[in-house]
Design a protein around this motif. Structure first.
Motif, PDB file in Angstrom:
ATOM      1  N   SER A  45       0.842  -1.204   0.000  1.00  0.00           N
ATOM      2  CA  SER A  45       0.000   0.000   0.000  1.00  0.00           C
ATOM      3  C   SER A  45       0.871   1.245   0.000  1.00  0.00           C
ATOM      4  O   SER A  45       0.597   2.201  -0.723  1.00  0.00           O
ATOM      5  N   ASP A 255      -5.632  -0.542  -4.774  1.00  0.00           N
ATOM      6  CA  ASP A 255      -5.083  -1.099  -3.536  1.00  0.00           C
ATOM      7  C   ASP A 255      -6.060  -2.106  -2.950  1.00  0.00           C
ATOM      8  O   ASP A 255      -7.010  -1.738  -2.280  1.00  0.00           O
ATOM      9  N   GLU A 256      -5.814  -3.350  -3.205  1.00  0.00           N
ATOM     10  CA  GLU A 256      -6.690  -4.433  -2.748  1.00  0.00           C
ATOM     11  C   GLU A 256      -8.168  -4.107  -2.927  1.00  0.00           C
ATOM     12  O   GLU A 256      -8.923  -4.057  -1.965  1.00  0.00           O
TER      13      GLU A 256
HETATM   14 MG   LIG Z   1      -2.234  -2.576   2.180  1.00  0.00          MG
END
Ligand SMILES: [Mg+2]
Ligand SMILES: Nc1ncnc2c1ncn2[C@@H]1O[C@H](COP(=O)(O)OP(=O)(O)OP(=O)(O)O)[C@@H](O)[C@H]1O
Lengths: 332, 263
Positions: A45, A255-256
């Motif tokens: 991240s 991000d995910e």
């Molecule tokens: Mg992360």
């Protein structure tokens, strides 16, 4: 050869003493779909957030479409005076041992039942002294050689970028978050229009038209007037993707994007992302969906402890991992 | 003895004064709440100014001074009674050579506008601002901060983010407390009688002394305040419902339907 969109050179990010990113270099070409995998806490991240400067890197160079927008080559950590540092470290440890021993002596006296009336106060003072020493550990960064550092900085041209330019870059490198981050006070349509009007200075009508188009692309055209709180997770994420698409970004960072979703909603978001990939969008995707990384990405990075441990095309990385760490991660 | 007939009589004979008192109280409380809220927003942001390492010295000093001012302002104005603030304001202005009594308006509407009203407006606004600062701040704390990143990652400036995304939500969240502040102001503006602002309490006190009907006058006063605060809280409820997108229905049995236009 494809056009290079984004170049990342020797990127590092420290939060105080924790080194989250060590030395990461990456070249992103137009149409690349780059998947980043790795264990929790490996800095994935943080890496994405550095790319659009939501987080300011500690050092490294970032180049977008040939234009440098971040560049710090040297930092204070490169000029640590190790002699002074180790001397201070030794002294610190000595002090630590001395004060701790001191405290132990008094405490033993107490256990032995000494009749010193002042003993309790002495213990208190010793404890305080020990804590005081422990409170100020020696940090490398305090022992950098200021003279050498300043000299080096004088010889490297100072790099600075205005916040206006940063905002311009951000409007071209958009981000889709795990937690959606939709504007709760705006309906779906206005979520997509706001930044178009404020950042790209599009007219209301123009912004609406773009929003209609992009919301249709993620199959959310019939929820224009809903508020985020009235949508399911999958729907929210699709709106967030549409919101990013409205800015005509050159690169989209994910991000995910599916990690906060119920399993039955993961596919609707992944399908949208697959479609974007097939349209030739440039994407960098942090994900735990190994199938997505395997089948959609053309490049996979495996990160661990702030390093890119392995990278290559999905076939190489998944079928023929070279390092033990990646093998472990893939449970092979 | 308590005399119901007298109440009607007092009201009928002094209705002009009473209405002008009501108007003054409403002006004070509504203006004080609205402008106090606006100042409170600045105060809330002022208290949260962050001094960055990268700022140049002069900016660092300016930021610290501004922040210190906001913090002290909010502590002092919330820690002292508005009545005392009003008196200090009045005599402070006098010491500086400004006498609010001398400020006159050419055409006095309903006998309402005069120099003291202006002084009263300033005092109640400055006082309310201090409370609004706290209210807005806790409203801001309640907004999910991920939205700031969402906005910044699209290239919006922090000012744009605050104005379009964060503040509206903070104020919406704080609306019940802000409304409560209006109701408090309707009642507490009565202390401004000490600097001769001719609001409702001031008027009824006058009427009480001239008619020698103290109990009746103050019962009337209480009833008027009660009606005003009840109406105010009713209006605030409607505003809240409207903001929530519920259809306002005066039929108490009607269901609040979500109005949703399909495009
Ligand atoms: Mg992360
Ligand atoms: N603002 C911060 N201050 C201090 N440390 C931070 C901060 N943000 C992240 N870290 C640390 O950096 C490390 C990497 O965090 P990051 O969120 O980048 O990991 P990640 O790979 O995305 O993990 P996950 O898969 O859990 O999302 C973590 O150890 C975290 O504690």
């Amino acid at each position: 050869m494809a056009e290079i969109v984004l170049e990342i050179k020797n990127l590092a990010k420290f939060f105080g003493k924790t080194k989250v990113l060590r030395d990461i270099s990456l070249t992103v070409e137009k149409g690349d779909v780059i998947a980043i995998i790795g264990p929790s806490g490996s800095g994935k991240s943080t890496f994405l957030r550095c790319l659009n400067l939501l987080e300011e890197p500690t050092r490294g160079e970032l180049i977008f479409q040939g234009k440098t927008y971040f560049n710090i080559v040297k930092c204070k950590n490169d000029f640590v005076d190790y002699d002074a540092y180790h001397k201070a470290l030794d002294k610190y440890e000595e002090e630590l041992v001395r004060t701790e021993d001191n405290l132990a002596i008094y405490q033993n006296l107490k256990i032995e039942g000494s009749d010193d009336p002042d003993l309790l106060n002495k213990i208190k003072a010793a404890k305080k002294e020990f804590k005081e020493v422990r409170k100020h550990p020696v940090q490398k960064i305090d022992y950098y050689d200021a003279k050498r550092y300043e000299e080096a900085m004088k010889n490297t041209p100072k790099f600075s970028i205005s916040s206006g330019e940063i905002n311009k870059i951000r409007s071209k490198i958009n981000m889709v978050f795990q937690s959606f981050n939709l504007f709760e006070n705006k309906n779906v349509l206005n979520n997509c229009c706001l930044a178009q009007e404020k950042v790209l200075k599009r007219s209301k009508a123009e912004a609406k038209e773009v929003a209609f188009k992009e919301l249709a692309a993620v199959n959310m055209q019939d929820r224009m007037n809903y508020y985020p709180r009235e949508l399911s997770g999958g729907q929210k994420q699709r709106v967030a993707i549409a919101r990013a698409l409205c800015m005509n970004p050159e690169v989209i960072l994910f991000d995910e994007p599916t990690s906060a979703l119920d399993p039955e909603m993961v596919d609707e978001v992944l399908n949208v992302m697959k479609k974007l990939a097939s349209e030739g969008r440039t994407m960098i995707v942090v994900t735990h969906e190994m199938n997505f990384a395997k089948n959609v990405a053309n490049k996979v990075l495996f990160m661990d402890k702030g390093y890119v441990v392995e990278s290559g095309n999905p076939k190489e990385v998944f079928e023929n991992p070279k390092t033990q760490r990646l093998k472990q991660f893939l449970k092979m | 003895m308590f005399d119901w007939e007298k109440i009607g009589k007092i009201f009928a004979e002094n209705s002009d004064l009473i209405w002008s008192g009501i108007a003054t109280t409403l002006i004070l409380s509504i203006f004080g709440t609205v402008v106090g809220l606006i100042l409170g927003i600045f105060l809330a942001y002022g208290k949260n100014i962050k001094v960055k390492d990268t700022d140049i010295l002069i900016i660092k000093i300016l930021k610290s001074v501004l922040r210190g001012f906001c913090v002290i302002y909010s502590v002092v104005l919330r820690g002292t009674p508005m009545m005392v603030q009003a008196l200090i304001f009045k005599y402070g202005c006098q010491a500086l050579g400004l006498n609010w009594e001398n400020i006159r308006f050419p055409s006095e509407v309903l006998n309402v506008f005069n120099g003291w009203l202006i002084a009263g407006l300033i005092v109640i606004t400055l006082n309310t601002a201090a409370y609004m600062g706290e209210i807005v701040q806790s409203g801001l704390n309640g907004v999910d901060k991920g939205q700031v990143e969402g906005a910044r990652s699209l290239g919006m400036t922090s000012a744009q983010t605050s104005i379009s995304v964060i503040l509206p939500q903070a104020i919406r969240n704080a609306l019940p407390t802000i409304g409560n502040e209006l109701i408090v102001n309707i009642k507490d503006s009565s202390v401004l009688n000490v600097i001769a602002v001719s609001e409702l309490f001031y008027r009824l006190k006058d009427i009480a002394t001239t008619t020698y009907s103290f109990l009746e006058a103050y019962v009337i006063l209480a009833l008027i305040y009660l009606v005003m605060t009840l109406i105010a809280s009713g209006v605030l409820k409607l505003v809240e419902m409207k903001l929530d997108g519920k259809k306002i229905s005066l039929n108490p049995f009607g269901r609040y339907l979500r109005a949703r236009k399909e495009i």
